[in-house]
Design an enzyme around this catalytic site. Structure first.
Site, PDB file in Angstrom:
ATOM      1  N   HIS A 128      74.404 -26.393 -11.527  1.00  0.00           N
ATOM      2  CA  HIS A 128      73.034 -26.735 -11.905  1.00  0.00           C
ATOM      3  C   HIS A 128      72.247 -27.085 -10.652  1.00  0.00           C
ATOM      4  O   HIS A 128      72.738 -27.793  -9.777  1.00  0.00           O
ATOM      5  CB  HIS A 128      73.000 -27.950 -12.852  1.00  0.00           C
ATOM      6  CG  HIS A 128      73.457 -27.637 -14.244  1.00  0.00           C
ATOM      7  ND1 HIS A 128      72.974 -26.579 -14.955  1.00  0.00           N
ATOM      8  CD2 HIS A 128      74.352 -28.265 -15.052  1.00  0.00           C
ATOM      9  CE1 HIS A 128      73.553 -26.551 -16.156  1.00  0.00           C
ATOM     10  NE2 HIS A 128      74.394 -27.552 -16.231  1.00  0.00           N
ATOM     11  N   ASP A 303      67.432 -25.228 -16.001  1.00  0.00           N
ATOM     12  CA  ASP A 303      68.648 -25.408 -15.200  1.00  0.00           C
ATOM     13  C   ASP A 303      68.568 -24.675 -13.867  1.00  0.00           C
ATOM     14  O   ASP A 303      69.351 -24.929 -12.952  1.00  0.00           O
ATOM     15  CB  ASP A 303      69.891 -24.973 -15.981  1.00  0.00           C
ATOM     16  CG  ASP A 303      69.858 -23.521 -16.381  1.00  0.00           C
ATOM     17  OD1 ASP A 303      68.746 -22.961 -16.493  1.00  0.00           O
ATOM     18  OD2 ASP A 303      70.936 -22.937 -16.592  1.00  0.00           O
TER      19      ASP A 303
END
Length: 408
Positions: A128, A303
């Site tokens: 991420h 993300d």
């Protein structure tokens, strides 16, 4: 004459030794027993698990050792007793898990988790984009870890199986989520997502024409909504229009047409994937400001940094914030809303990969033999092997093909 011929042949043989010689293929070692550790996720809002109890049973029956941290699967309704009955070893110790040869988890490891790892081990997780990602990548290099991002792993035909599977789930979930935030019980405008006789249909705009868009558009169209899809690539729009049985408006990203559609939208789904490791903002703050009061934005791309200038990451406990009267849902792990289904999907993909690693004699051999698996490796024994990440964080890059060629 014969002596002359023999002399010529001998000279050619000696000359051929100067040319680069073909390297012999590596010899596959015997089936290897894996030592797999599955930690409990640090985030309170990550409910998925990489393996179901049934998958663990399949692995342990093949002689592999699986250690799982107590309580790991409870949020997905998979319980410790099921894992122990499947042959897993249960532990309360995070440190013990991170001493395993191969660590399998959903979220990217925290700084503390990486520090617990032994030197030279393997970790498979997602990646991420966040503020300390560069620091954690450096730590993985210091540990000489082989780190594999499961969203980068390809299949044998060049697809991204885990990305597609999670995108299918997210695409199916986002429309019901948006519908909830349009209702008055969530402070919305009090409108139904769809079409009712005598009432104009809800306007849904989708940015991106990939798998999320496919499933979201199908759900929205099934409810009777008016759907418009924008993407940079015409071939993706052609594909989407071909797949969907209902008529849908499609357009390349033209800022004039896009702004008009966004101003009229009740729901906007941002589902654009990054090109070459970097996602550029598509929707300006000014455009968001011009949108309908109580419109709903679901930024699936958060993300990777998000595709709206007004977006920032939220979590499942506090998923929504309001900016200029527009509700923003910016949860990076939307699939965690349905963790049991998501866990089954992850498990179906990870189990054959783990069996493949064992059959080939280890992770290195699996990387060497399978280009589709190699694509997932972003750090390898002290080197960054993902060019875009190394450029972004100014970390030393090494071509993984060269590293594997030297090793084998």
């Amino acid at each position: 004459m014969n002596k002359q011929l023999m002399g010529s042949v001998s000279a050619l043989v000696e000359e051929s030794k100067l040319y680069p010689q073909e390297k012999l293929a590596s010899v596959r070692t015997a089936n290897q027993s894996l030592n797999i550790g599955i930690p409990k996720e640090k985030s309170t809002y990550e409910n998925r698990v990489p393996l179901t109890p049934k998958a663990v049973a399949a692995l342990t029956s093949n002689g592999h050792k699986v250690m799982i941290q107590a309580g790991t699967g409870s949020a997905a309704n998979f319980y410790d007793k099921e894992y122990t009955e499947a042959g897993a070893n249960l532990t309360k110790s995070t440190e013990e898990i991170f001493k395993s040869d191969l660590i399998l988890k959903v979220e990217f490891p925290t700084k503390q988790e990486i520090e617990m790892m032994s030197m030279g081990k393997t970790i498979i997780s997602t990646i991420h984009a966040d503020k300390d990602l560069g620091q954690r990548l450096s730590l993985l290099n210091q540990k000489k870890a082989t780190a594999i991002g499961y969203e980068f792993i390809e299949d044998q035909i060049g697809g991204l199986p885990i990305v597609r599977a999670m995108s299918e789930i997210v695409g199916a979930v986002v429309i019901p989520l948006a519908a909830d935030y349009l209702s008055t019980n969530q402070g919305g405008a009090g409108i139904i997502l769809g079409g009712i006789t005598g009432v104009p249909p809800t306007n849904v705009v989708i940015l991106g024409a990939g798998t999320v868009a496919e499933y979201a558009a199908r759900t929205a169209l099934g409810l009777g909504a008016s759907v418009k899809v924008f993407d940079r690539h015409l071939y993706k729009l052609h594909r989407l229009k071909h797949i969907l049985s209902s008529p849908v408006f499609t357009s390349t990203i033209d800022q004039v047409a896009l702004k008009k559609a966004l101003i009229e939208a009740d729901v906007v789904i941002g589902a654009v994937r990054a090109d070459k490791g970097e996602l550029k903002k598509i929707v300006s703050e000014e455009t968001v400001k011009a949108m309908k009061n109580s419109a709903v934005i679901v930024d699936v791309s958060i993300d990777e940094g998000g595709c709206f200038e007004t977006s920032y990451p939220t979590n499942l406990k506090n998923p929504v914030f309001e900016k200029y009267g527009v509700k923003h849902y910016c949860v990076p792990n939307i699939a965690s809303n349905v963790p049991r289904t998501s866990t089954k999907v992850l498990s179906n993909i990870f189990t054959p990969i783990l069996n493949g690693i064992a059959q080939r004699g280890g992770v290195d051999q699996m990387i060497f033999e399978n280009k589709w698996f190699m694509k997932g490796v972003y750090t390898y024994k002290g080197y960054m092997t993902n060019y875009h990440l190394s450029e972004k964080f100014k970390l030393r890059f090494k071509d993984l093909n060269l590293l594997m060629a030297a090793r084998f």
